[in-house]
Design a protein around this motif. Structure first.
Motif, PDB file in Angstrom:
ATOM      1  N   ILE A  83     -22.007  37.557  -0.172  1.00 26.26           N
ATOM      2  CA  ILE A  83     -21.791  36.439   0.758  1.00 26.26           C
ATOM      3  C   ILE A  83     -23.164  35.930   1.258  1.00 26.26           C
ATOM      4  O   ILE A  83     -23.985  36.743   1.730  1.00 26.26           O
ATOM      5  N   THR A  84     -23.350  34.653   1.176  1.00 23.49           N
ATOM      6  CA  THR A  84     -24.583  34.022   1.719  1.00 23.49           C
ATOM      7  C   THR A  84     -24.182  32.929   2.696  1.00 23.49           C
ATOM      8  O   THR A  84     -23.005  32.492   2.720  1.00 23.49           O
ATOM      9  N   GLU A  85     -25.155  32.570   3.540  1.00 18.39           N
ATOM     10  CA  GLU A  85     -24.884  31.504   4.524  1.00 18.39           C
ATOM     11  C   GLU A  85     -26.081  30.522   4.565  1.00 18.39           C
ATOM     12  O   GLU A  85     -27.226  30.929   4.332  1.00 18.39           O
ATOM     13  N   SER A  86     -25.733  29.258   4.888  1.00 21.12           N
ATOM     14  CA  SER A  86     -26.809  28.242   5.104  1.00 21.12           C
ATOM     15  C   SER A  86     -26.335  27.273   6.188  1.00 21.12           C
ATOM     16  O   SER A  86     -25.142  26.965   6.261  1.00 21.12           O
ATOM     17  N   ASP A  87     -27.264  26.884   7.074  1.00 19.20           N
ATOM     18  CA  ASP A  87     -26.904  26.041   8.215  1.00 19.20           C
ATOM     19  C   ASP A  87     -27.483  24.614   8.037  1.00 19.20           C
ATOM     20  O   ASP A  87     -28.608  24.442   7.549  1.00 19.20           O
ATOM     21  N   VAL A 110     -24.788  20.441  16.945  1.00 21.56           N
ATOM     22  CA  VAL A 110     -23.601  20.915  16.196  1.00 21.56           C
ATOM     23  C   VAL A 110     -24.111  21.463  14.870  1.00 21.56           C
ATOM     24  O   VAL A 110     -24.709  20.717  14.083  1.00 21.56           O
ATOM     25  N   ILE A 111     -23.927  22.750  14.679  1.00 21.65           N
ATOM     26  CA  ILE A 111     -24.386  23.419  13.455  1.00 21.65           C
ATOM     27  C   ILE A 111     -23.197  23.548  12.500  1.00 21.65           C
ATOM     28  O   ILE A 111     -22.121  24.017  12.892  1.00 21.65           O
ATOM     29  N   TYR A 144     -26.667  32.112  18.723  1.00 17.21           N
ATOM     30  CA  TYR A 144     -25.687  31.524  17.801  1.00 17.21           C
ATOM     31  C   TYR A 144     -25.953  31.950  16.365  1.00 17.21           C
ATOM     32  O   TYR A 144     -25.574  31.302  15.420  1.00 17.21           O
ATOM     33  N   SER A 145     -26.666  33.098  16.216  1.00 20.36           N
ATOM     34  CA  SER A 145     -26.799  33.655  14.857  1.00 20.36           C
ATOM     35  C   SER A 145     -25.419  34.176  14.412  1.00 20.36           C
ATOM     36  O   SER A 145     -24.508  34.402  15.229  1.00 20.36           O
ATOM     37  N   SER A 146     -25.320  34.425  13.085  1.00 16.26           N
ATOM     38  CA  SER A 146     -24.025  34.896  12.547  1.00 16.26           C
ATOM     39  C   SER A 146     -23.642  36.252  13.115  1.00 16.26           C
ATOM     40  O   SER A 146     -22.451  36.590  13.221  1.00 16.26           O
ATOM     41  N   ALA A 147     -24.667  37.009  13.545  1.00 18.66           N
ATOM     42  CA  ALA A 147     -24.341  38.306  14.150  1.00 18.66           C
ATOM     43  C   ALA A 147     -23.544  38.124  15.419  1.00 18.66           C
ATOM     44  O   ALA A 147     -22.731  38.972  15.804  1.00 18.66           O
ATOM     45  N   ALA A 148     -23.811  36.918  16.126  1.00 16.27           N
ATOM     46  CA  ALA A 148     -23.115  36.668  17.370  1.00 16.27           C
ATOM     47  C   ALA A 148     -21.883  35.819  17.183  1.00 16.27           C
ATOM     48  O   ALA A 148     -20.897  35.957  17.912  1.00 16.27           O
TER      49      ALA A 148
END
Length: 544
Positions: free
Chosen positions: A479-483, A494-495, A460-464
């Motif tokens: 672009i950055t991401e945080s979970d 639930v992420i 469930y990484s962003s690559a997937a």
């Protein structure tokens, strides 16, 4: 002829006896001729054998009559050869009479043809010719007429004809000369025929005149014949008198055109005229003084009233001064005018001289630039949007150009210094600046992946689960991401993945992607193999 005669004797007792006697009757005597004369005739043509008189004489046997004591006599003729003399012909004809027994008798006679008729003249005409010199006997037309016997033709029924002429005396009458010529035709027998014709030489030809050549003189020169030339004349038949008369047509000033008519008249009043044209002209141009060359600003008056008037004089009349400008365009409304001054006298003689007028532009244009302005970097910051400079010039059109220099800011923001330059056609320039501030206050546009549910064993990484994308109207985007997550059963959860897009100027946009991780897969079970045990055995799962 021959006669057979039979004789018969008879006695008394009727006894008979016969006998034959032959009697021969013959003709040995020729016929007798009586009469007959020689013949004569006038010649009727060159062939004497067809002379009708001769033929009638011959066919009448020259008048001979023939008789015979025993039969009819027939007359025939035998022609000899024609003998020709200088003026006649003759022939001997033998006439023969023949009886039935061919006894003949002949008699000859002579027929003579003579020429007693003079030649016949036909045609001929008097003639005339123009005088060709002092001696009329040498006139070529007369000689040709005379030697052609005035056109007379001569013929003779017998033979040849010789033509001769006898000239009378030349007789003068007024301006004419005439002569009577006697033309004589003589045949071979010396017979003649005469005819007179008259030839007249007259003078109707005017003299030949040579006028002096046309001449052009200045209006101060002499126009007497001693100065402009004398006519000459000749006449083939006598002396010539030369006279002159003038008519004139006035020209400009004292100029004119004289038509001098020269007339040559001979002794018979025949005239020839020729014109000499004497042109009296004024060919000296006026004297002209023009103003000095001058340089003026293009806003100045450059008419002749301001830049100077030419002056002129003429030795032979009034002068009209005119001016005409030709120009070589320069920059803008500047130019170099060549003002041609022309002085023209009454005869059209011209003197021209140039005055050079330089019209220059040394004043730069007046320039107004738009006010300083701040715009979003997505806005149009061309001069069409941020304002156009305006300019005016006193001496022509203006070309406005712009050039930008800039100091970079964050992203694509910047501060532009727009330099407006107004240049007139002569290169005079005025420059002024407009400041345009381009800023970025608009955050990027962010698109995040759709919410997704995956098995807990999945990646469930962003690559997937998908990458967010972002765009910015004014530069690059990071672009950055945080979970953050909420735990569920087992490893399910639930992420909430928060994506943040940040442009070069720090403007941010954030959005969430929900990733549900669930466990819907039952465990995998392996049971022991079937087994048989004694009823006394332990068959608990621990033993089986």
């Amino acid at each position: 002829k021959t006669i057979t005669r039979t004789w018969k004797a008879t006695d008394d007792c009727l006894n008979e006896a016969t006998a034959v006697q032959t009697i021969t009757v013959e003709d040995t005597t020729p016929p007798t001729l009586a009469g007959g004369v020689n013949g004569f005739s006038e010649s009727t043509g060159p062939d004497p054998s067809i002379n009708a008189t001769y033929i009638a004489w011959r066919d009448n046997y020259a008048g001979i009559a023939a008789t015979d004591n025993c039969s009819i006599a027939v007359i025939t003729y035998t022609e000899g050869n024609w003998a020709t003399s200088s003026c006649g012909n003759s022939i001997i004809v033998i006439f023969t009479a023949t009886d039935a027994c061919n006894n003949t008798v002949s008699q000859d006679h002579t027929f003579t043809i003579t020429d007693a008729t003079p030649p016949v003249l036909a045609g001929g005409a008097d003639s005339a010719s123009e005088c060709s010199g002092a001696d009329p006997s040498l006139n070529a037309a007369y000689i040709a007429w005379r030697d052609n016997y005035a056109g007379i033709t001569a013929s003779d029924i017998f033979g040849n004809v010789n033509m001769t002429y006898t000239e009378g005396q030349w007789l003068a009458s007024g301006c004419n000369n005439s002569i009577i010529v006697t033309f004589t035709a003589t045949d071979d027998c010396g017979l003649t025929n005469n005819q007179n014709q008259t030839f007249t030489i007259e003078d109707t030809t005017p003299p030949t005149i040579t006028a002096p050549v046309n001449v052009t003189v200045e209006c101060t020169d002499s126009t007497l014949p001693a100065a402009t030339g004398m006519a000459t004349a000749t006449d083939t038949c006598g002396d010539v008198v030369i006279t002159e008369s003038d008519s004139s047509v006035a020209g400009c000033g004292n100029s004119m055109v004289i038509t001098r008519t020269w007339t040559a008249t001979d002794a018979c009043g025949n005239e020839t005229a020729a014109d000499q044209v004497i042109t009296i002209e004024d060919t000296t141009p006026p004297t002209l003084t023009v103003p000095a060359a001058i340089t003026v600003e293009c806003t100045s008056d450059y008419s002749s009233a301001a830049t100077g008037m030419a002056t002129a004089t003429d030795t032979c009349g009034d002068v009209v001064i005119t001016e005409s400008d030709s120009s070589v365009a320069g920059c803008g409304n500047s130019m170099v005018i060549t003002r041609t001054w022309t002085a023209t006298d009454a005869c059209g003689n011209e003197t021209a001289a140039n005055q050079v007028i330089t019209i220059e532009d040394t004043t730069p244009p007046t320039l107004t630039v738009p006010a300083a302005i701040t715009v979003e970097c997505t806005s149009d910051y061309s001069s069409a949007a941020t304002g156009m400079a305006t300019a005016t010039d006193t001496c022509g059109d203006v070309v406005i150009t712009e050039s930008d220099s800039s100091v970079a800011g964050c992203g694509n923001s910047m501060v532009i210094t727009r330099t407006w330059t107004a240049t007139d056609a002569c290169g005079n320039e005025t420059a002024a600046n407009q400041v345009i501030t381009i800023e970025d206050t608009t955050p990027p546009t962010l698109t995040v992946p759709a919410a997704i549910t995956v098995e807990c064993t999945s990646d469930y990484s962003s690559a997937a689960t998908g990458m967010a994308t972002a765009t910015d109207t004014c530069g690059d985007v990071v672009i950055t991401e945080s979970d953050s997550s909420v735990a569920g059963c087992g490893n399910s959860m639930v992420i909430t993945r928060t994506w943040t897009a940040t442009d070069a100027c720090g403007n941010e946009t954030a959005a969430d992607q929900v990733i549900t991780i669930e466990d819907t897969t039952p465990p995998t079970l392996t049971v022991p193999a079937a087994i048989t045990v004694e009823c006394t055995s332990d068959y608990s799962s621990a033993a089986t």
